[in-house]
Design an enzyme around this catalytic site. Sequence first.
Site, PDB file in Angstrom:
ATOM      1  N   ASP A 149      -7.269  -2.608  -6.992  1.00 42.41           N
ATOM      2  CA  ASP A 149      -7.916  -3.191  -5.825  1.00 42.41           C
ATOM      3  C   ASP A 149      -7.983  -4.696  -6.005  1.00 42.41           C
ATOM      4  O   ASP A 149      -8.076  -5.187  -7.147  1.00 42.41           O
ATOM      5  CB  ASP A 149      -9.333  -2.620  -5.650  1.00 42.41           C
ATOM      6  CG  ASP A 149      -9.929  -3.029  -4.306  1.00 42.41           C
ATOM      7  OD1 ASP A 149      -9.568  -2.388  -3.294  1.00 42.41           O
ATOM      8  OD2 ASP A 149     -10.711  -3.983  -4.263  1.00 42.41           O
TER       9      ASP A 149
ATOM     10  N   TYR B  75     -14.995 -12.333   0.254  1.00 40.95           N
ATOM     11  CA  TYR B  75     -15.803 -11.128   0.053  1.00 40.95           C
ATOM     12  C   TYR B  75     -17.050 -11.416  -0.785  1.00 40.95           C
ATOM     13  O   TYR B  75     -18.119 -10.849  -0.534  1.00 40.95           O
ATOM     14  CB  TYR B  75     -14.971 -10.045  -0.631  1.00 40.95           C
ATOM     15  CG  TYR B  75     -13.923  -9.437   0.255  1.00 40.95           C
ATOM     16  CD1 TYR B  75     -14.260  -8.487   1.209  1.00 40.95           C
ATOM     17  CD2 TYR B  75     -12.583  -9.806   0.136  1.00 40.95           C
ATOM     18  CE1 TYR B  75     -13.289  -7.910   2.022  1.00 40.95           C
ATOM     19  CE2 TYR B  75     -11.609  -9.242   0.946  1.00 40.95           C
ATOM     20  CZ  TYR B  75     -11.962  -8.302   1.888  1.00 40.95           C
ATOM     21  OH  TYR B  75     -11.011  -7.740   2.694  1.00 40.95           O
TER      22      TYR B  75
ATOM     23  N   ARG C 178      -3.416   6.396   1.292  1.00 36.11           N
ATOM     24  CA  ARG C 178      -3.976   7.563   1.972  1.00 36.11           C
ATOM     25  C   ARG C 178      -3.011   8.297   2.888  1.00 36.11           C
ATOM     26  O   ARG C 178      -3.287   9.419   3.292  1.00 36.11           O
ATOM     27  CB  ARG C 178      -5.218   7.139   2.773  1.00 36.11           C
ATOM     28  CG  ARG C 178      -6.423   6.830   1.907  1.00 36.11           C
ATOM     29  CD  ARG C 178      -7.585   6.365   2.765  1.00 36.11           C
ATOM     30  NE  ARG C 178      -7.342   5.040   3.334  1.00 36.11           N
ATOM     31  CZ  ARG C 178      -8.068   4.506   4.303  1.00 36.11           C
ATOM     32  NH1 ARG C 178      -9.058   5.199   4.850  1.00 36.11           N
ATOM     33  NH2 ARG C 178      -7.804   3.291   4.748  1.00 36.11           N
TER      34      ARG C 178
ATOM     35  N   ARG D 204      -7.166  11.438  -5.387  1.00 39.54           N
ATOM     36  CA  ARG D 204      -8.449  10.778  -5.157  1.00 39.54           C
ATOM     37  C   ARG D 204      -9.594  11.800  -5.142  1.00 39.54           C
ATOM     38  O   ARG D 204     -10.692  11.512  -5.639  1.00 39.54           O
ATOM     39  CB  ARG D 204      -8.413   9.993  -3.847  1.00 39.54           C
ATOM     40  CG  ARG D 204      -9.734   9.321  -3.530  1.00 39.54           C
ATOM     41  CD  ARG D 204      -9.627   8.304  -2.439  1.00 39.54           C
ATOM     42  NE  ARG D 204     -10.939   7.837  -2.021  1.00 39.54           N
ATOM     43  CZ  ARG D 204     -11.152   6.784  -1.254  1.00 39.54           C
ATOM     44  NH1 ARG D 204     -10.144   6.067  -0.829  1.00 39.54           N
ATOM     45  NH2 ARG D 204     -12.369   6.426  -0.907  1.00 39.54           N
TER      46      ARG D 204
ATOM     47  N   ARG E 141       0.826  -1.220   0.000  1.00 45.46           N
ATOM     48  CA  ARG E 141       0.000   0.000   0.000  1.00 45.46           C
ATOM     49  C   ARG E 141       0.853   1.260   0.000  1.00 45.46           C
ATOM     50  O   ARG E 141       0.484   2.276   0.591  1.00 45.46           O
ATOM     51  CB  ARG E 141      -0.975   0.032   1.182  1.00 45.46           C
ATOM     52  CG  ARG E 141      -2.064  -1.023   1.121  1.00 45.46           C
ATOM     53  CD  ARG E 141      -3.236  -0.624   2.027  1.00 45.46           C
ATOM     54  NE  ARG E 141      -4.058  -1.801   2.305  1.00 45.46           N
ATOM     55  CZ  ARG E 141      -4.319  -2.267   3.530  1.00 45.46           C
ATOM     56  NH1 ARG E 141      -3.849  -1.651   4.595  1.00 45.46           N
ATOM     57  NH2 ARG E 141      -5.076  -3.332   3.688  1.00 45.46           N
TER      58      ARG E 141
END
Length: 356
Positions: A78, A155, A32, A41, A28
């Site tokens: 993703d 998921y 963020r 973003r 990652r």
Amino acid sequence: MTAPLQNDRFLRALRREPTDTTPIWVMRQAGRYLPEYRATRERAGSFMGLAQNPEFACEVTLQPLERFDLDAAILFSDILTIPDAMGLGLSFAQGEGPQFARPVRNAADIARLAVPDMDGELRYVMDAVRLIRRELDGRVPLIGFSGSPWTLACYMVEGHGSRDFAMLKAMCWNEPALAHQLLDTLARAVADYLRAQAAAGAQALMVFDTWGGLLGPAPFREFSLRYMRQVINALKADPQARELPVILFSKGAGAHLAEMADSGCAALGVDWTIGLADARRAVAGKVALQGNLDPSVLRSNPEVIRHEARAVMDSYGNHPGHVFNLGHGITPEVDPEHVKVLVDEVHAHGRRLRAG
């Protein structure tokens, strides 16, 4: 014509060849914690708007390389792109993580699933890979990736994130044939997806088995490792993809490293719950190792970061085949200056180790 690679430390380490210092990249690393990522973003309007736009995906992939002396770039995407392309209706609710509008719960749902068209529904990913390779211009290698079949299935069946993904585990116990049907479809999709990334220009491939550690020993072999092996075997049958090293990262599965090392992968990602010295003994020189600093260390002061980085490297020792990384992804509250401290210390201590 692609530019020659200027920094091949990462690929050499995956081949367990000598390097001048220990290579490092961070899971990652485009994310963020970087203000420039947050700004991009914002321009994209949403996470999916960011991930599905090749220009934005390229931009954020390159952002950490402008700040830090990293030895690899990883495609910004993703892990849930495949189930999204299967028509399950992926969305990201603020503060709640991924959700599927149409989860997969029964035989009819699973029968409707088809391997997506890599030049159709997932073309945006391959376009991003091509663009990133061009913009990297040989600076460092590019890693492509996918979620593992087991993790994708978690998921897809649950419909959202979970602490234990009990619905899929119940399917494995109550309807194992159905679970295997789902996992086989996903293994074929993951193999196609990674093959397409290799064709588009990825130079290494990684499989994130984020939820493999939820399984006991026998279920891990049956429902997770079996399908990662299937993916690797399919890649090795492909003339282009077979040349690329594959990294398997199964979080919480330190007890399975010896079996995973026999899967045909080039390297295993290791989380922070096992020391690298123990991991080295478990894999017996068959594969390289990637890891394994606890991500929370990056919230400490710089001297602690340097000390803990050296401890990880000293645990591995002066042996070829180590790629420094975190034991899981970097968290949003980390100060970017702390990442620079880590990267610089890894390279400095790696040179010290090699100097004896």
